[in-house]
Design a protein around this motif. Structure first.
Motif, mmCIF file in Angstrom:
data_model
loop_
_atom_site.group_PDB
_atom_site.id
_atom_site.type_symbol
_atom_site.label_atom_id
_atom_site.label_comp_id
_atom_site.label_asym_id
_atom_site.label_seq_id
_atom_site.Cartn_x
_atom_site.Cartn_y
_atom_site.Cartn_z
ATOM 1 N N ALA A 63 -25.973 3.716 26.927
ATOM 2 C CA ALA A 63 -27.464 3.974 27.317
ATOM 3 C C ALA A 63 -27.956 3.240 28.643
ATOM 4 O O ALA A 63 -28.430 3.876 29.430
ATOM 5 C CB ALA A 63 -28.253 3.773 26.245
ATOM 6 N N ARG A 64 -27.262 1.928 28.731
ATOM 7 C CA ARG A 64 -27.560 1.145 29.921
ATOM 8 C C ARG A 64 -26.920 1.806 31.442
ATOM 9 O O ARG A 64 -27.606 1.812 32.372
ATOM 10 C CB ARG A 64 -26.837 -0.264 29.778
ATOM 11 C CG ARG A 64 -27.263 -0.967 31.046
ATOM 12 C CD ARG A 64 -26.764 -2.473 30.538
ATOM 13 N NE ARG A 64 -27.234 -3.062 29.091
ATOM 14 C CZ ARG A 64 -26.753 -3.832 28.487
ATOM 15 N NH1 ARG A 64 -25.662 -4.312 28.568
ATOM 16 N NH2 ARG A 64 -27.531 -4.351 27.528
ATOM 17 N N ALA A 65 -25.922 2.525 31.311
ATOM 18 C CA ALA A 65 -25.358 3.438 32.267
ATOM 19 C C ALA A 65 -25.964 4.467 32.580
ATOM 20 O O ALA A 65 -26.224 4.705 33.618
ATOM 21 C CB ALA A 65 -23.940 3.441 31.847
ATOM 22 N N ALA A 66 -26.248 5.209 31.667
ATOM 23 C CA ALA A 66 -27.122 6.575 31.828
ATOM 24 C C ALA A 66 -28.530 6.091 32.323
ATOM 25 O O ALA A 66 -29.050 6.993 33.292
ATOM 26 C CB ALA A 66 -27.249 7.347 30.772
ATOM 27 N N ALA A 67 -29.211 5.228 31.978
ATOM 28 C CA ALA A 67 -30.367 4.629 32.479
ATOM 29 C C ALA A 67 -30.197 4.470 34.164
ATOM 30 O O ALA A 67 -31.550 4.548 34.724
ATOM 31 C CB ALA A 67 -30.680 3.279 31.897
ATOM 32 N N GLN A 68 -29.205 4.195 34.729
ATOM 33 C CA GLN A 68 -29.032 4.011 36.196
ATOM 34 C C GLN A 68 -29.198 5.265 36.948
ATOM 35 O O GLN A 68 -29.494 5.452 37.981
ATOM 36 C CB GLN A 68 -27.818 3.438 36.446
ATOM 37 C CG GLN A 68 -27.598 2.183 35.736
ATOM 38 C CD GLN A 68 -26.205 1.623 36.184
ATOM 39 O OE1 GLN A 68 -25.440 1.970 37.273
ATOM 40 N NE2 GLN A 68 -25.303 1.184 35.186
ATOM 41 N N ILE A 137 -19.904 7.096 36.467
ATOM 42 C CA ILE A 137 -19.932 7.292 35.109
ATOM 43 C C ILE A 137 -19.407 9.002 34.912
ATOM 44 O O ILE A 137 -19.654 9.901 35.713
ATOM 45 C CB ILE A 137 -21.499 7.500 34.681
ATOM 46 C CG1 ILE A 137 -22.221 6.301 34.909
ATOM 47 C CG2 ILE A 137 -21.800 8.110 33.351
ATOM 48 C CD1 ILE A 137 -23.457 6.083 34.818
ATOM 49 N N VAL A 138 -18.461 9.006 33.636
ATOM 50 C CA VAL A 138 -18.011 10.490 33.424
ATOM 51 C C VAL A 138 -18.842 10.915 32.076
ATOM 52 O O VAL A 138 -18.608 10.031 31.085
ATOM 53 C CB VAL A 138 -16.511 10.237 33.166
ATOM 54 C CG1 VAL A 138 -16.037 11.683 32.748
ATOM 55 C CG2 VAL A 138 -15.856 9.924 34.455
ATOM 56 N N ALA A 162 -20.595 9.175 27.300
ATOM 57 C CA ALA A 162 -20.234 9.060 28.532
ATOM 58 C C ALA A 162 -19.294 7.563 28.567
ATOM 59 O O ALA A 162 -19.345 6.807 27.966
ATOM 60 C CB ALA A 162 -21.414 9.034 29.496
ATOM 61 N N THR A 163 -18.416 7.439 29.758
ATOM 62 C CA THR A 163 -17.754 5.966 29.911
ATOM 63 C C THR A 163 -17.744 5.783 31.514
ATOM 64 O O THR A 163 -18.006 6.828 32.359
ATOM 65 C CB THR A 163 -16.522 6.207 29.338
ATOM 66 O OG1 THR A 163 -16.118 4.778 29.313
ATOM 67 C CG2 THR A 163 -15.662 7.145 29.873
ATOM 68 N N ARG A 164 -17.250 4.796 31.756
ATOM 69 C CA ARG A 164 -16.788 4.596 33.063
ATOM 70 C C ARG A 164 -15.609 5.246 33.678
ATOM 71 O O ARG A 164 -14.586 5.134 32.756
ATOM 72 C CB ARG A 164 -16.543 3.108 33.429
ATOM 73 C CG ARG A 164 -18.057 2.410 33.159
ATOM 74 C CD ARG A 164 -19.022 2.450 34.343
ATOM 75 N NE ARG A 164 -20.223 1.930 34.097
ATOM 76 C CZ ARG A 164 -21.141 1.847 35.268
ATOM 77 N NH1 ARG A 164 -20.974 2.545 36.291
ATOM 78 N NH2 ARG A 164 -22.347 1.409 35.115
ATOM 79 N N ASP A 189 -3.751 13.824 26.208
ATOM 80 C CA ASP A 189 -2.916 12.646 26.666
ATOM 81 C C ASP A 189 -3.128 11.489 26.752
ATOM 82 O O ASP A 189 -2.495 10.584 27.078
ATOM 83 C CB ASP A 189 -1.797 13.428 27.729
ATOM 84 C CG ASP A 189 -1.219 14.606 27.690
ATOM 85 O OD1 ASP A 189 -0.746 14.936 26.366
ATOM 86 O OD2 ASP A 189 -1.105 15.358 28.553
ATOM 87 N N GLY A 190 -4.479 11.150 26.580
ATOM 88 C CA GLY A 190 -4.978 9.696 26.740
ATOM 89 C C GLY A 190 -5.187 9.276 28.142
ATOM 90 O O GLY A 190 -5.247 8.068 28.318
ATOM 91 N N THR A 191 -5.176 10.211 29.276
ATOM 92 C CA THR A 191 -5.463 10.079 30.489
ATOM 93 C C THR A 191 -6.671 9.174 30.787
ATOM 94 O O THR A 191 -7.790 9.446 30.264
ATOM 95 C CB THR A 191 -5.571 11.253 31.327
ATOM 96 O OG1 THR A 191 -4.156 11.748 31.235
ATOM 97 C CG2 THR A 191 -5.684 10.848 33.022
ATOM 98 N N PRO A 192 -6.664 8.286 31.629
ATOM 99 C CA PRO A 192 -8.060 7.363 31.621
ATOM 100 C C PRO A 192 -9.184 8.263 32.322
ATOM 101 O O PRO A 192 -8.883 9.374 32.987
ATOM 102 C CB PRO A 192 -7.838 6.178 32.814
ATOM 103 C CG PRO A 192 -6.505 6.207 32.539
ATOM 104 C CD PRO A 192 -5.681 7.531 32.239
ATOM 105 N N ALA A 193 -10.221 8.070 31.646
ATOM 106 C CA ALA A 193 -11.539 9.007 32.143
ATOM 107 C C ALA A 193 -11.449 9.171 33.652
ATOM 108 O O ALA A 193 -11.381 8.211 34.409
ATOM 109 C CB ALA A 193 -12.758 8.288 31.632
ATOM 110 N N GLN A 194 -11.892 10.315 34.036
ATOM 111 C CA GLN A 194 -11.735 10.739 35.536
ATOM 112 C C GLN A 194 -12.959 11.875 35.737
ATOM 113 O O GLN A 194 -13.001 12.674 34.888
ATOM 114 C CB GLN A 194 -10.513 11.072 36.060
ATOM 115 C CG GLN A 194 -9.735 12.162 35.319
ATOM 116 C CD GLN A 194 -8.357 12.421 35.953
ATOM 117 O OE1 GLN A 194 -8.407 12.580 37.206
ATOM 118 N NE2 GLN A 194 -7.469 12.270 34.879
ATOM 119 N N PRO A 195 -13.522 11.813 36.916
ATOM 120 C CA PRO A 195 -14.554 13.175 37.168
ATOM 121 C C PRO A 195 -13.833 14.456 36.988
ATOM 122 O O PRO A 195 -14.567 15.308 36.518
ATOM 123 C CB PRO A 195 -14.894 12.840 38.748
ATOM 124 C CG PRO A 195 -14.632 11.351 38.928
ATOM 125 C CD PRO A 195 -13.579 11.109 38.026
ATOM 126 N N ALA A 196 -12.637 14.536 37.118
ATOM 127 C CA ALA A 196 -12.107 15.876 37.093
ATOM 128 C C ALA A 196 -12.139 16.521 35.581
ATOM 129 O O ALA A 196 -12.269 17.745 35.500
ATOM 130 C CB ALA A 196 -10.443 15.961 37.486
#
Length: 431
Positions: A63-68, A137-138, A162-164, A189-196
């Motif tokens: 929520a803190r991230a989305a508030a930005q 943020i993703v 959402a996450t970073r 496959d557990g790939t780190p979060a990315q915009p794609a």
């Protein structure tokens, strides 16, 4: 949560009026903010989830991230709070902008949207995602249920998972978040979060709004895994009057390879252009043309480097302002010309390992210098493992170089470091 009733006061501030929605994780109330005297939406987490301190921490951080995010196509997050009842029960809730309109999911029950409306809605969603990605943020759950159609345009809702960029893309038990039919293949496959991954979900959303169905139906993770293993690529959306560029963009978003997908910024520009071809190009469209110019220039530089003309590269990088007269030096008669096969200083690296280390070094230096934004550096690092496969490396290098050019156009990479990254990518062995 079940004990809450109309009239209850949360955190000595939010007076509940009536329930306006419910899901498996929360109940949404219309409420009155008695401090600021305005009507808001209060999303109250289920009692089971609110009792878990780890989950409360996650929701608060998100929520803190989305508030930005301050964007016309994103539902604004106002507050997060927790209250504890005398019996120890925790009530955790997020306070949001109260929207009037219709969920896209509900609208689609009547069938697909007219293609101009579908393209406009998805352009607005893409612009919201681009704003989130600029902040690192993703969203991870772009679905019709999380898009509200309001009188002033589409609004993206619920940044609850959402996450970073660069964060682990699964929970503590290794489970994947999200709605299966909209989840990008690499997330399994557990790939780190990315915009794609958001670009993939945008492609699913575009396909569904145009045709009334998702390209790869899946209600469960097992169904999604089986569908992906079948490797049956979806056919382009066939809609009367739909510009071919929109169908082509949709398929690019749905590409299995994350590097082949357009950024949300680029998708928004192309969608806007498709619905307003006779209007002046919006400001967001400029990076597309600029990206193409950059790719052409960097490709030309790479070709020059391959033939060893390092002095011409220096002229592109350090030469005078465009339009200035440049004296052409004449080599002394006694100076023999360099053989055409002489490699330049940025020639092909002797090994893949050396090439990867060189590129990782440029990313680290640019990030430390403030010339490569933190979230962009994480995104680039997440894409490096894809360069290890020899059979697809040439195509991936081209896509990655274009992505660097786009990020430079967006201001996430300085011009100097975009050039350094491109030169490092030009030095990769392609065999």
């Amino acid at each position: 949560m079940s004990t809450l009733t109309p009239g209850a006061l949360l955190a000595r501030r939010y007076r509940l009026i009536d329930r306006v929605g419910a899901g498996g994780m929360s109940v949404i109330w219309r409420a009155r903010d008695e401090v600021l005297d305005r009507t808001v939406a209060v999303k109250v987490l289920s009692a089971a989830l609110a009792a878990d301190a780890r989950f409360r921490d996650m929701v608060r951080d998100e929520a803190r991230a989305a508030a930005q995010l301050v964007h016309p196509n994103v539902a604004t997050v106002h507050d997060y709070a927790e209250t504890v009842a005398p019996d120890g029960t925790v009530t955790a809730f997020v306070v949001l902008e109260l929207l009037t309109g219709e969920e896209l999911e509900s609208r689609l029950t009547a069938g697909p949207l007219p293609w101009p409306e579908a393209v406009r809605v998805c352009a607005e969603v893409a612009e919201a995602l681009a704003a989130a990605h600029r902040l690192g943020i993703v969203h991870r759950d772009v679905t019709p249920a999380n898009v509200m159609l309001t009188p002033i345009g589409a609004k993206v809702l619920d940044f609850g998972i959402a996450t970073r960029i660069g964060a682990p893309d699964e929970d503590a038990e290794g489970e994947t978040f999200g709605t299966p039919a909209y989840v990008a293949p690499e997330r399994l496959d557990g790939t780190p979060a990315q915009p794609a991954t958001d670009s993939y979900a945008l492609g699913v959303l575009l396909y569904e709004t145009l045709t009334g169905r998702v390209p790869m139906p899946a209600e469960t993770w097992d169904e999604l895994t089986r569908a992906l293993k079948a490797e049956r690529a979806p056919t382009p959306p066939d809609v009367p009057g739909l510009p071919p560029s929109v169908a082509e963009l949709c398929m690019r978003c749905l590409a299995r390879d994350p590097l082949a997908r357009p950024t949300a910024h680029v998708a928004a520009a192309e969608l806007r252009a498709a619905v307003a071809p006779t209007e002046p190009a919006p400001l967001v469209a400029e990076p597309v043309a600029s990206r193409r110019r950059t790719v052409l220039v960097t490709a030309a530089i790479a070709a020059v480097l391959a033939f060893g003309a390092a002095t011409l590269v220096a002229l592109f990088r350090d030469g005078p302002h465009p339009g200035a007269t440049v004296a052409q030096p004449t080599a002394p008669p006694s100076t023999p010309a360099a053989p055409a096969s002489t490699p330049s200083a940025a020639a092909v690296a002797t090994s893949l390992g050396e090439a990867l280390r060189r590129l990782e070094g440029v990313i680290a230096e640019g990030q430390q210098a403030g010339d490569i934004r933190h979230d962009t550096a994480l995104d680039l690092r997440n894409l490096l493992p894809a360069l290890r496969a020899a059979d697809t490396r040439a195509d991936r290098l081209t896509l990655l170089r274009e992505k660097v050019a786009v990020r430079a156009d967006e201001g996430a990479i300085s011009g100097a470091y975009a050039e350094r990254l491109d030169l490092a990518l030009a030095g990769f062995p392609t065999g």
